[in-house]
Design an enzyme around this catalytic site. Sequence first.
Site, PDB file in Angstrom:
ATOM      1  N   CYS A 135     -50.506  22.877  17.015  1.00 19.24           N
ATOM      2  CA  CYS A 135     -50.052  22.741  15.553  1.00 19.24           C
ATOM      3  C   CYS A 135     -48.712  23.211  15.541  1.00 19.24           C
ATOM      4  CB  CYS A 135     -51.156  23.441  14.675  1.00 19.24           C
ATOM      5  SG  CYS A 135     -51.117  25.072  15.052  1.00 19.24           S
ATOM      6  N   THR A 136     -48.222  23.093  14.198  1.00 20.74           N
ATOM      7  CA  THR A 136     -46.816  23.766  13.993  1.00 20.74           C
ATOM      8  C   THR A 136     -46.595  25.071  14.384  1.00 20.74           C
ATOM      9  OG1 THR A 136     -46.887  22.111  12.035  1.00 20.74           O
ATOM     10  CG2 THR A 136     -45.195  23.533  12.246  1.00 20.74           C
TER      11      THR A 136
END
Length: 320
Positions: A190-191
């Site tokens: 994810c980020t």
Amino acid sequence: MTLSTPSVSAEIADLPIRVAALYRFAALSDLEPMRADVLAICREHGIVGTLLLAREGINGTIAGLPDRLDTVLGAICARIGLTDLELKFSGAPTMPFRRLKVKIKREIVTMGVPDIDPTLSAGTYVAPGDWNALIADPDTIVIDTRNDYEVRLGTFANAVDPVTTSFGEFPAWVEAHRDELEGRKIAMFCTGGIRCEKATAYVRGAGFDDVFHLKGGILQYLEDVPAENSLWQGECFVFDERVSVGHGLKPGSVMLCHACRHSVTEADRASPLYQEGVCCPQCAETQDPADRARFAERQKQIELAQSRGKAPHLGPRLAE
């Protein structure tokens, strides 16, 4: 308290504003007085951005002058009783936020599944330098745990996109794709690391054993791995006014549609469906006529304000 913070690259250090994406899963209590104290700490040092507090921990992105940001991060840890945070620094030429918000939430990243504790059951961290080898293994299924509007801008080569509009849809996707996951190494990203840390805890609790996630998320990978060795394709959506970053965490080329809050690429801006501040190819054909008229009037007022040297703030989309 002295907080041990990660080093930053020369490119980040040369920018006047420091941005900190942070989180930590930890048991917190007495959230209302904690919120008031954290708000006061940030205001005292001119820090802006958004912080979320919940019984499961802290999450957010804040920005300010580098020395003041370091001071605030240490003070926040001391106040909420943590010895460290998961931290990722980047830089910006100007403040990427206009306001400060400190909120109390049920979850710091909303999945909607009770009794998940990433401090006890998260998957195995994989450093950015080891990530390429893991996801190139044919026995590995690579899953992007972000939402569809984020994946649209960029992702890892051959990653599976669950096409979710919010993180709360991820558990249902896992249950619907059990046959594809059985017997595979499961690598998630994810980020900045928080969503896949919770996602790995859920997947392990669902009965899968070989579960991994990218330490520091895409942001750490884009800083650590040279572009010539990278398996990342495109840009990475971020939740502030920069909208996206690329390799070396340099600000990207993407803008934001202020009607639907989705990202707008150069190709989108060339489309006949794009009207600045009014609509973009993602929302133009489904937009309510009354909304379009309202957005057009808002854009007119923005342009008038800009001509006078001042424009209203239209903040970034927040993560779900």
